[in-house]
Design an enzyme around this catalytic site. Structure first.
Site, PDB file in Angstrom:
ATOM      1  N   HIS A  53       0.848  -1.203   0.000  1.00  0.00           N
ATOM      2  CA  HIS A  53       0.000   0.000   0.000  1.00  0.00           C
ATOM      3  C   HIS A  53       0.877   1.244   0.000  1.00  0.00           C
ATOM      4  CE1 HIS A  53       0.714  -0.507   4.319  1.00  0.00           C
ATOM      5  NE2 HIS A  53       0.249   0.692   4.555  1.00  0.00           N
ATOM      6  N   HIS A  55       1.380   4.015   1.882  1.00  0.00           N
ATOM      7  CA  HIS A  55       1.874   4.843   2.995  1.00  0.00           C
ATOM      8  C   HIS A  55       3.398   4.983   2.970  1.00  0.00           C
ATOM      9  CE1 HIS A  55      -2.043   4.209   5.517  1.00  0.00           C
ATOM     10  NE2 HIS A  55      -2.158   5.179   4.612  1.00  0.00           N
ATOM     11  N   ASP A  57       5.757   4.955   5.121  1.00  0.00           N
ATOM     12  CA  ASP A  57       6.627   4.013   5.847  1.00  0.00           C
ATOM     13  C   ASP A  57       6.696   2.649   5.167  1.00  0.00           C
ATOM     14  OD1 ASP A  57       3.920   3.597   6.655  1.00  0.00           O
ATOM     15  OD2 ASP A  57       4.569   2.587   8.484  1.00  0.00           O
ATOM     16  N   HIS A  58       6.034   2.519   4.011  1.00  0.00           N
ATOM     17  CA  HIS A  58       6.099   1.296   3.212  1.00  0.00           C
ATOM     18  C   HIS A  58       6.724   1.520   1.840  1.00  0.00           C
ATOM     19  CE1 HIS A  58       3.545  -1.227   5.930  1.00  0.00           C
ATOM     20  NE2 HIS A  58       3.334  -0.017   6.404  1.00  0.00           N
ATOM     21  N   HIS A 109      -7.548  -0.691   5.410  1.00  0.00           N
ATOM     22  CA  HIS A 109      -6.531   0.231   5.942  1.00  0.00           C
ATOM     23  C   HIS A 109      -6.315   1.349   4.921  1.00  0.00           C
ATOM     24  CE1 HIS A 109      -2.976   1.532   8.130  1.00  0.00           C
ATOM     25  NE2 HIS A 109      -2.233   1.391   7.041  1.00  0.00           N
ATOM     26  N   ASP A 131      -0.363  -3.802   6.327  1.00  0.00           N
ATOM     27  CA  ASP A 131      -0.996  -3.290   7.544  1.00  0.00           C
ATOM     28  C   ASP A 131      -2.458  -3.712   7.649  1.00  0.00           C
ATOM     29  OD1 ASP A 131       1.379  -2.052   8.139  1.00  0.00           O
ATOM     30  OD2 ASP A 131       0.651  -0.001   7.889  1.00  0.00           O
ATOM     31  N   HIS A 169       4.472  -4.480  11.220  1.00  0.00           N
ATOM     32  CA  HIS A 169       4.757  -3.685  12.426  1.00  0.00           C
ATOM     33  C   HIS A 169       4.868  -4.596  13.642  1.00  0.00           C
ATOM     34  CE1 HIS A 169       4.238   0.438  10.880  1.00  0.00           C
ATOM     35  NE2 HIS A 169       3.327  -0.081  10.082  1.00  0.00           N
TER      36      HIS A 169
END
Length: 258
Positions: A53, A55, A57-58, A109, A131, A169
């Site tokens: 996805h 985001h 942090d990915h 998400h 996530d 995570h």
């Protein structure tokens, strides 16, 4: 022989790496640095980058890794991911390092979140779920609806029990604190909690989990269990216990505030 490594990033992310001692793939590299360090230290060539996805942090390390290694990038069909990439949706497959991954649409998400499922990696299935599913928990609903997220989780929960669940995570201990508030009498949950606490005390990852275990301990996969539905109604008296989506929505709201 395939090696599965969770590379720690930021405060609590894992960038998953699969390698055969020569070539590697990584999943959701939010930061290029730990990946580049591991490739160099182990003499590995990066073949592919799988993204679940959009985001930051990915995807934050995607451009730097592509530039440094020439690796091919795969990602969701309907999200903004750094180009160029091969865009994927439910029913597509990806072949990397001799493994065949099926793509699953798991919105909730984010609107276009996908997961990667390999039915056999050295004797057991393997799932990279981003996530969407965490051990003992699930992702927050930033873009999707409770109905979408529950359908996504149900799809994942239907995978074989020995599926290794590679979440992105290290949220397990806080998720299990919430799970115990929902189901204080769940013996499997209490046993797993003490196991995870001992792993974290030794700075070891709690992941990958296994799907059979998650079905036993994760309240978001257990919304049709009487005890879980009753707990959701205890949090919000308006929740009809027979309505799985309403139970899920109440649990997610409770967890947000927990």
């Amino acid at each position: 022989l395939m090696n599965l490594l969770p590379l720690p990033a930021f405060t609590d992310n894992y960038i998953w790496m699969l390698h055969n001692a020569r070539q590697a793939i990584v999943v959701d590299p939010g930061d290029a640095t730990p990946v580049l360090q591991t490739l160099q230290a182990q003499g590995l060539q990066l073949q592919a980058i799988l993204v679940t996805h959009h985001h930051a942090d990915h995807v934050g390390g995607v451009d730097a890794l592509r530039a440094a290694t020439g690796a091919q990038v795969f990602g969701p069909a309907r999200e903004r991911i750094p180009e160029p990439l091969v865009r994927l949706a439910q029913g597509d497959t990806v072949e990397v390092l001799g493994l065949r991954f099926s793509v699953l649409d798991v919105p909730g998400h984010t609107a276009g979140h996908i997961a990667y499922y390999c039915p056999d990696m050295q004797g057991a299935p393997l799932l990279f779920c981003g996530d969407t599913l965490f051990s003992g928990g699930c992702g927050r609903l930033f873009e999707g609806t409770p109905a979408q997220m529950l359908a996504s989780l149900d799809q994942l929960a239907a995978l074989p029990g020995d599926t290794r669940v590679c979440c992105t995570h290290e949220y397990t201990l806080s998720n299990l604190r919430f799970a115990r508030a929902v189901e204080p009498g769940n013996q499997a949950l209490l046993h797993y909690s003490s196991h995870c606490e001992s792993l974290r005390a030794r700075q070891l990852p709690t992941l990958p989990s296994r799907m059979a275990l998650e079905r036993d301990i994760n309240p978001f996969l257990r919304v049709r269990e009487t005890a879980v539905a009753a707990a959701a109604q205890g949090f919000d008296a308006r929740v009809p216990q027979q309505d799985a989506v309403a139970v899920f929505a109440a649990l997610r709201q409770w967890k947000n505030d927990f």
